[in-house]
Design a protein around this motif. Structure first.
Motif: not given
Length: 245
Positions: A21-22, A25, A28-29, A81, A84-85
């Motif tokens: 997950p880290d 993220r 995506l960021a 996704f 998350l973002e």
């Protein structure tokens, strides 16, 4: 130069990144920040595709149906996704993807009714679909974000023989004459240094990972959204022509 002014990239983000997950993220960021410039993200099926494989093995339904359900799985990953973002907007048609001037997430619901260039089998997974989309959009590069590393000197044909990419991947290269780039776990995005398209490199497809989950999004709902995307794209084009006049 803004993101909208640069060349388009198609970026496949593997569903296997759900197990990290880290990193997911962060990837995506970085993409939302413009790490690959103007881009359309192709999500892998991840645990949702695993559920399709498991249910097909248990119930024995056709590869054609499994292919359509795997497309749904990619759409579900796109929804995840996007949550998350939130800066990543979902596009549900080729027209909407082509018109989008930022960084979008592709839901392939528009392929669910079939396409003459895309076999409905497990020979074609999200990596091959990313190549197909890159060709359809005239993208400059196709970037594959993976959970495992791969030598840039390994050809797609060799990777097929090693069982590391889907069997359709070499054939789908004919749809895309541009650059193929690998982003493994030790090759993070650097938003301030966009890569230049130079030469084609090797690629790696890892096995889908994750738990089995039920499919939650309906095809009908996403198809309605796809139609709305196309209507909005046509409306935007009409308004632009009106202002130009």
């Amino acid at each position: 130069m803004t993101i909208a002014d640069g060349p388009l990239s198609v970026v496949k983000v593997g569903g296997s990144l759900v197990s990290d997950p880290d990193r997911l993220r962060a990837v995506l960021a970085s993409l939302a920040d413009g790490a690959e410039g103007r881009a359309v993200i192709v999500p892998g099926g991840g645990p949702f595709a695993d559920a399709v494989r498991a249910s097909q093995a248990s119930l024995g339904y056709s590869d054609a149906l499994a292919h359509r359900l795997a497309l749904d799985a990619m759409g579900q990953t796109a929804e995840v996704f996007s949550e998350l973002e939130p800066r990543l907007a979902i596009v549900r048609s080729i027209e909407a993807a082509r018109a989008h001037d930022g960084v979008g997430l592709w839901d392939p619901v528009g392929l669910r009714d079939g396409h003459p260039d895309i076999p409905e089998t497990w020979d074609v997974t999200s990596d091959s679909l990313a190549l197909w989309l890159a060709g359809a959009l005239g993208a400059a590069r196709c970037v594959l974000v993976k959970s495992a590393a791969c030598s840039a000197n390994v050809s797609p044909d060799d990777l097929v023989r090693l069982g590391l990419v889907d069997r359709g991947f070499p054939d789908f290269r004919r749809y895309f004459p541009g650059e193929i780039v690998l982003r493994g776990p030790n090759a993070p995005f650097h938003p301030d240094t966009l890569p230049e398209a130079t030469e084609r490199s090797g690629c790696l497809e890892t096995e889908f990972e994750g738990s089995q989950r039920s499919l939650r999004l309906s095809y009908e709902a996403r198809q309605c959204l796809s139609s709305r995307d196309e209507d909005e794209t046509r409306m935007s084009g009409s308004l632009a022509r009106g202002h130009a006049a």
